[in-house]
Design a protein around this motif. Structure first.
Motif, PDB file in Angstrom:
ATOM      1  N   THR A 157      52.512  37.063  47.426  1.00  0.00           N
ATOM      2  CA  THR A 157      51.989  38.018  46.458  1.00  0.00           C
ATOM      3  C   THR A 157      50.551  37.624  46.162  1.00  0.00           C
ATOM      4  O   THR A 157      50.174  36.461  46.340  1.00  0.00           O
ATOM      5  CB  THR A 157      52.844  38.065  45.174  1.00  0.00           C
ATOM      6  N   ILE A 158      49.767  38.600  45.742  1.00  0.00           N
ATOM      7  CA  ILE A 158      48.359  38.351  45.451  1.00  0.00           C
ATOM      8  C   ILE A 158      48.078  38.749  44.008  1.00  0.00           C
ATOM      9  O   ILE A 158      48.426  39.838  43.568  1.00  0.00           O
ATOM     10  CB  ILE A 158      47.430  39.158  46.387  1.00  0.00           C
ATOM     11  N   PHE A 159      47.444  37.840  43.289  1.00  0.00           N
ATOM     12  CA  PHE A 159      46.912  38.130  41.957  1.00  0.00           C
ATOM     13  C   PHE A 159      45.401  38.042  42.082  1.00  0.00           C
ATOM     14  O   PHE A 159      44.888  37.287  42.904  1.00  0.00           O
ATOM     15  CB  PHE A 159      47.397  37.115  40.922  1.00  0.00           C
ATOM     16  N   ARG A 160      44.692  38.799  41.268  1.00  0.00           N
ATOM     17  CA  ARG A 160      43.240  38.705  41.289  1.00  0.00           C
ATOM     18  C   ARG A 160      42.729  38.472  39.884  1.00  0.00           C
ATOM     19  O   ARG A 160      43.306  38.961  38.916  1.00  0.00           O
ATOM     20  CB  ARG A 160      42.613  39.958  41.889  1.00  0.00           C
ATOM     21  N   ILE A 161      41.673  37.707  39.785  1.00  0.00           N
ATOM     22  CA  ILE A 161      40.990  37.495  38.515  1.00  0.00           C
ATOM     23  C   ILE A 161      39.688  38.269  38.587  1.00  0.00           C
ATOM     24  O   ILE A 161      38.922  38.131  39.537  1.00  0.00           O
ATOM     25  CB  ILE A 161      40.716  35.998  38.245  1.00  0.00           C
ATOM     26  N   HIS A 162      39.466  39.094  37.593  1.00  0.00           N
ATOM     27  CA  HIS A 162      38.256  39.916  37.544  1.00  0.00           C
ATOM     28  C   HIS A 162      37.493  39.554  36.274  1.00  0.00           C
ATOM     29  O   HIS A 162      38.023  39.669  35.181  1.00  0.00           O
ATOM     30  CB  HIS A 162      38.627  41.401  37.534  1.00  0.00           C
ATOM     31  N   GLY A 163      36.267  39.069  36.432  1.00  0.00           N
ATOM     32  CA  GLY A 163      35.431  38.711  35.290  1.00  0.00           C
ATOM     33  C   GLY A 163      35.332  37.205  35.124  1.00  0.00           C
ATOM     34  O   GLY A 163      35.861  36.429  35.917  1.00  0.00           O
ATOM     35  N   PRO A 164      34.660  36.770  34.062  1.00  0.00           N
ATOM     36  CA  PRO A 164      34.503  35.335  33.817  1.00  0.00           C
ATOM     37  C   PRO A 164      35.820  34.718  33.368  1.00  0.00           C
ATOM     38  O   PRO A 164      36.533  35.290  32.541  1.00  0.00           O
ATOM     39  CB  PRO A 164      33.451  35.278  32.697  1.00  0.00           C
ATOM     40  N   PHE A 165      36.168  33.574  33.941  1.00  0.00           N
ATOM     41  CA  PHE A 165      37.415  32.894  33.595  1.00  0.00           C
ATOM     42  C   PHE A 165      37.048  31.670  32.762  1.00  0.00           C
ATOM     43  O   PHE A 165      36.929  30.557  33.266  1.00  0.00           O
ATOM     44  CB  PHE A 165      38.188  32.527  34.856  1.00  0.00           C
ATOM     45  N   LEU A 166      36.835  31.929  31.470  1.00  0.00           N
ATOM     46  CA  LEU A 166      36.317  30.931  30.558  1.00  0.00           C
ATOM     47  C   LEU A 166      37.285  30.726  29.404  1.00  0.00           C
ATOM     48  O   LEU A 166      38.315  31.389  29.313  1.00  0.00           O
ATOM     49  CB  LEU A 166      34.956  31.397  29.997  1.00  0.00           C
ATOM     50  N   PHE A 167      36.884  29.842  28.494  1.00  0.00           N
ATOM     51  CA  PHE A 167      37.625  29.610  27.259  1.00  0.00           C
ATOM     52  C   PHE A 167      37.998  30.961  26.654  1.00  0.00           C
ATOM     53  O   PHE A 167      37.167  31.844  26.525  1.00  0.00           O
ATOM     54  CB  PHE A 167      36.746  28.821  26.279  1.00  0.00           C
ATOM     55  N   GLY A 168      39.239  31.137  26.321  1.00  0.00           N
ATOM     56  CA  GLY A 168      39.677  32.391  25.715  1.00  0.00           C
ATOM     57  C   GLY A 168      40.324  33.334  26.712  1.00  0.00           C
ATOM     58  O   GLY A 168      41.076  34.215  26.334  1.00  0.00           O
ATOM     59  N   ALA A 169      40.049  33.157  28.004  1.00  0.00           N
ATOM     60  CA  ALA A 169      40.647  34.032  29.020  1.00  0.00           C
ATOM     61  C   ALA A 169      41.771  33.324  29.760  1.00  0.00           C
ATOM     62  O   ALA A 169      42.583  33.962  30.407  1.00  0.00           O
ATOM     63  CB  ALA A 169      39.586  34.487  30.022  1.00  0.00           C
ATOM     64  N   ALA A 170      41.812  32.015  29.657  1.00  0.00           N
ATOM     65  CA  ALA A 170      42.753  31.223  30.453  1.00  0.00           C
ATOM     66  C   ALA A 170      44.207  31.611  30.208  1.00  0.00           C
ATOM     67  O   ALA A 170      45.026  31.569  31.125  1.00  0.00           O
ATOM     68  CB  ALA A 170      42.544  29.732  30.186  1.00  0.00           C
ATOM     69  N   GLU A 171      44.542  32.018  28.978  1.00  0.00           N
ATOM     70  CA  GLU A 171      45.939  32.368  28.696  1.00  0.00           C
ATOM     71  C   GLU A 171      46.391  33.602  29.475  1.00  0.00           C
ATOM     72  O   GLU A 171      47.577  33.830  29.666  1.00  0.00           O
ATOM     73  CB  GLU A 171      46.183  32.558  27.195  1.00  0.00           C
ATOM     74  N   LYS A 172      45.440  34.381  29.980  1.00  0.00           N
ATOM     75  CA  LYS A 172      45.791  35.565  30.760  1.00  0.00           C
ATOM     76  C   LYS A 172      46.453  35.194  32.086  1.00  0.00           C
ATOM     77  O   LYS A 172      47.141  36.009  32.690  1.00  0.00           O
ATOM     78  CB  LYS A 172      44.564  36.437  31.007  1.00  0.00           C
ATOM     79  N   LEU A 173      46.263  33.976  32.524  1.00  0.00           N
ATOM     80  CA  LEU A 173      46.869  33.525  33.778  1.00  0.00           C
ATOM     81  C   LEU A 173      48.378  33.311  33.627  1.00  0.00           C
ATOM     82  O   LEU A 173      49.092  33.208  34.620  1.00  0.00           O
ATOM     83  CB  LEU A 173      46.185  32.234  34.244  1.00  0.00           C
TER      84      LEU A 173
END
Length: 157
Positions: free
Chosen positions: A44-60
């Motif tokens: 399966t493929i997941f993609r990250i779009h945008g900056p992966f910084l403090f505050g975004a990590a929980e989206k993973l």
């Protein structure tokens, strides 16, 4: 001042998305690099779009929410990840370890210059293996086929 910086980080992080690449996504983007490429059943493929910084990590967390439903190979496409910081890198490491603990393999692909440099400097290769960091999604799909072939030989699947 520190409050302003925190608020700015939260605003930037709100622009980051993590999503699973589905057949509909590929079909909707015919000019997309994945056009005419089937995602095999063992990956399966997941993609990250945008900056992966403090505050975004929980989206993973969406990657590991239903970890036991995932196929043996998880590809994380970083082509549209514009920046990575230590918090984002730590989140990637945690996902890699969770996947490994369940016998799954994480493959990263398509990282831009800044994220690629941080991943290399942090010796992330030691966690997932240098061979599991690929230049593009085609190479990642080839690597997934190789990984799955080895699993079949040992009878893991």
């Amino acid at each position: 001042m520190a409050g302003d910086l925190y608020a700015h980080c939260i605003r930037v992080a709100s622009t980051t998305t993590v999503s699973q690449v589905t057949d509909d996504y590929v079909e909707d983007g015919r000019v997309h690099i994945l056009q005419d490429k089937d995602i095999p059943y063992y990956a399966t493929i997941f993609r990250i779009h945008g900056p992966f910084l403090f505050g975004a990590a929980e989206k993973l967390a969406m990657v590991t929410e239903k970890i036991h439903e995932l196929p043996p190979v998880v590809i994380l496409r970083l082509r549209n990840m514009t920046a990575l910081d230590a918090t984002g890198l730590f989140a990637l490491e945690e996902v890699a370890k969770e996947l490994q603990a369940t016998g799954r393999t994480l493959i990263l692909c398509g990282a831009r210059e800044q994220p690629a440099q941080l991943i290399h400097q942090a010796e992330f290769e030691d966690i997932i293996g240098r061979e599991n960091i690929c230049e593009n999604v085609q190479a990642a799909l080839r690597r997934a086929e190789h990984v799955f072939g080895k699993l079949e030989v040992v009878g893991v699947n």
